[in-house]
Design a protein around this motif. Structure first.
Motif, PDB file in Angstrom:
ATOM      1  N   ALA A 129      -7.792  -5.027   4.175  1.00 15.58           N
ATOM      2  CA  ALA A 129      -7.649  -5.508   5.547  1.00 15.58           C
ATOM      3  C   ALA A 129      -8.966  -5.449   6.294  1.00 15.58           C
ATOM      4  O   ALA A 129      -9.200  -6.194   7.250  1.00 15.58           O
ATOM      5  CB  ALA A 129      -6.592  -4.680   6.279  1.00 15.58           C
ATOM      6  N   GLN A 163      -1.246  -5.176   8.933  1.00 14.83           N
ATOM      7  CA  GLN A 163      -2.472  -4.534   8.457  1.00 14.83           C
ATOM      8  C   GLN A 163      -3.677  -4.968   9.291  1.00 14.83           C
ATOM      9  O   GLN A 163      -4.555  -4.154   9.610  1.00 14.83           O
ATOM     10  CB  GLN A 163      -2.705  -4.862   6.982  1.00 14.83           C
ATOM     11  N   GLN A 201       0.825  -1.203   0.000  1.00 11.86           N
ATOM     12  CA  GLN A 201       0.000   0.000   0.000  1.00 11.86           C
ATOM     13  C   GLN A 201       0.863   1.257   0.000  1.00 11.86           C
ATOM     14  O   GLN A 201       1.979   1.279   0.525  1.00 11.86           O
ATOM     15  CB  GLN A 201      -0.925  -0.006   1.230  1.00 11.86           C
ATOM     16  N   ILE A 222      -3.748   0.792   4.835  1.00  9.95           N
ATOM     17  CA  ILE A 222      -4.662  -0.325   4.597  1.00  9.95           C
ATOM     18  C   ILE A 222      -5.844   0.173   3.783  1.00  9.95           C
ATOM     19  O   ILE A 222      -6.050   1.383   3.635  1.00  9.95           O
ATOM     20  CB  ILE A 222      -5.176  -0.957   5.907  1.00  9.95           C
ATOM     21  N   ILE A 259       2.095   3.044   7.703  1.00 11.22           N
ATOM     22  CA  ILE A 259       1.374   1.867   7.210  1.00 11.22           C
ATOM     23  C   ILE A 259       0.053   2.305   6.594  1.00 11.22           C
ATOM     24  O   ILE A 259      -0.563   3.275   7.038  1.00 11.22           O
ATOM     25  CB  ILE A 259       1.130   0.832   8.336  1.00 11.22           C
TER      26      ILE A 259
END
Length: 460
Positions: free
Chosen positions: A115, A342, A25, A63, A61
């Motif tokens: 996710a 995730q 991602q 998702i 991060i």
């Protein structure tokens, strides 16, 4: 040189396909978070969300969260969560309902799917094997939300209801007033309902109905009959929880009552309309039985209709075993095949949604469904909605049989056609319906959760 070029081409294709599949991602624009103590209060009563921590150890991060509707509701919560955690990006992807349930299972099979995803319990059997259990104590969910026990699977919960939807009677206020009816005439029992429906029915000088007092053409019978039995303590499924309980004295009695509304009391006719939703919207019918979606239908497609709503009548003024069945609007699912980091973000965002009230409240209003979160039961905005206000007083007396197989409704719809249009004997038509339902459900992976209803023991 040719071999080197070929290898480079293959590598480029590999990275391009990897990027397209969602396995990596996009984290551009995200900042590393090194502030664990946000100075914020813990959210929630029993289901709690503590914002004072690092998510993914503060590392960037991203998702995806898939949905087929309510994107703005999700996005509002995503924006608030991302404001707390600058290292997290949650991309809300809206898919058309028609494509959603084809694409989603395919994506969930691999490690490149979303996710987190909006879920509907009618697709339970197709999706449950791809779902991770909630990282939230079930006891806490039970304290905060209605109907949680019905969703437990071997002690774990994979989704619950954020809102409950059921049927009510919608009525035309202009027709009501023209018939000399007032608020105190709202019927509580079926006998009272019949008299009101007769007053709301109009015929021409040849005896032909020009205004139906009650119209159940289209989906009316199959929508009603699955829930009416509960009013008399009759379950929709037999003791094994797998065999449908359609052919019985109660179904015959209830069908006869609905049939008599047309044939004996002449408040409607199978030939009066093709679709009770349209006949009500076009102000040809005074009353119809519909679920919460009807509110949006009227607001969007028939804005000039002045309508009201009241609870579906019962056999007597006594509190029934249950007023009707309900179906839940489900909380999001977590993809068990998504990368662990995730999944951890998805689980944390889920706690954020369920610990607070905004998600449940706004999505409930969006879907004209009563919030399952107990703290919202007397919320002024919820009770200002006419449909939700009608459900509120007895919301704990609605029962969920489980996400039962489609033949229960499709076959009962055909039974209605046989009875109302082809004059087939009621008992015979229902008996044939039972046989057909059992045949169509023979290999269904389903078991009723009626026994988990709060007042189930009182019926035994």
């Amino acid at each position: 040189m040719k071999k080197l070029i070929s290898i480079l081409v293959i590598l480029c294709l590999f990275f391009v396909l990897g990027a397209c599949s969602g396995s990596s991602q996009d984290v551009s624009g995200l900042k590393k978070d090194d502030k664990s103590d946000k100075g914020m209060k813990v959210i929630g009563e029993n289901v709690k969300f503590n914002p004072n921590k690092l998510v993914n150890k503060g590392e960037p991060i991203a998702i995806e969260l898939w949905t087929w509707g309510g994107k703005d509701v999700f996005q509002k919560q995503v924006d608030k969560y991302q404001k707390i955690y600058p290292n997290v990006k949650i991309k809300v992807v809206n898919q058309p309902w028609e494509d959603y349930w084809t694409k989603l299972p395919l994506q969930l099979k691999g490690k490149n799917g979303p996710a987190m995803f909006n879920f509907h319990n009618s697709y339970h059997s197709n999706t449950i094997n791809f779902m991770a259990p909630y990282d939230i104590p079930t006891k806490a969910l039970v304290k905060d939300y209605i109907g949680v026990p019905a969703h437990e699977i071997n002690g774990s919960v994979y989704y619950i209801d954020y809102a409950l939807n059921s049927g009510n009677i919608y009525y035309n206020k202009k027709m009501w007033k023209a018939a000399g009816l007032i608020d105190s005439d709202i019927p509580k029992t079926w006998d009272q309902f019949i008299k009101v429906a007769q007053k709301l029915t109009k015929k021409d000088n040849k005896g032909k109905i020009i205004q139906s007092g009650f119209d159940l053409n289209g989906d009316g019978y199959k929508a009603m009959i699955a829930g009416l039995g509960y009013q008399k303590g009759e379950l929709l499924f037999k003791e094994d929880g797998k065999t449908v309980n359609f052919y019985n004295k109660t179904t015959i009695e209830n069908t006869k009552m609905l049939y008599d509304l047309y044939k004996k009391y002449e408040v409607g006719s199978p030939n009066f309309s093709d679709d009770s939703t349209k006949s009500f919207g076009n102000e040809q019918s005074a009353m119809v039985y519909k679920w919460g979606w009807m509110e949006g239908e009227l607001k969007n497609n028939y804005p000039d209709v002045e309508w009201g709503v009241f609870q579906t009548p019962t056999p007597s003024k006594d509190t029934p075993f249950a007023y009707d069945r309900y179906n839940g609007e489900s909380t999001p699912g977590i993809n068990k095949n998504a990368p662990k980091d995730q999944q951890a973000v998805a689980q944390d965002f889920l706690k954020f949604l369920l610990a607070g009230e905004e998600f449940s409240k706004e999505f409930s209003l969006f879907n004209a469904s009563f919030p399952a979160k107990k703290s919202l039961s007397d919320d002024p905005d919820i009770l200002a909605d006419p449909v939700l206000k009608t459900l509120a007083p007895n919301i704990d007396h609605y029962i969920w049989p489980g996400a039962f197989p489609a033949p229960v409704e499709t076959v009962s719809g055909k039974v209605a056609e046989e009875i109302f249009y082809n004059d087939v004997d009621i008992k015979s038509a229902i008996k044939s319906g039972q046989v057909q339902m059992e045949k169509d459900m023979k290999n269904a992976n389903f078991k009723s959760v009626e026994s988990k209803y709060k007042f189930f023991s009182k019926n035994q």
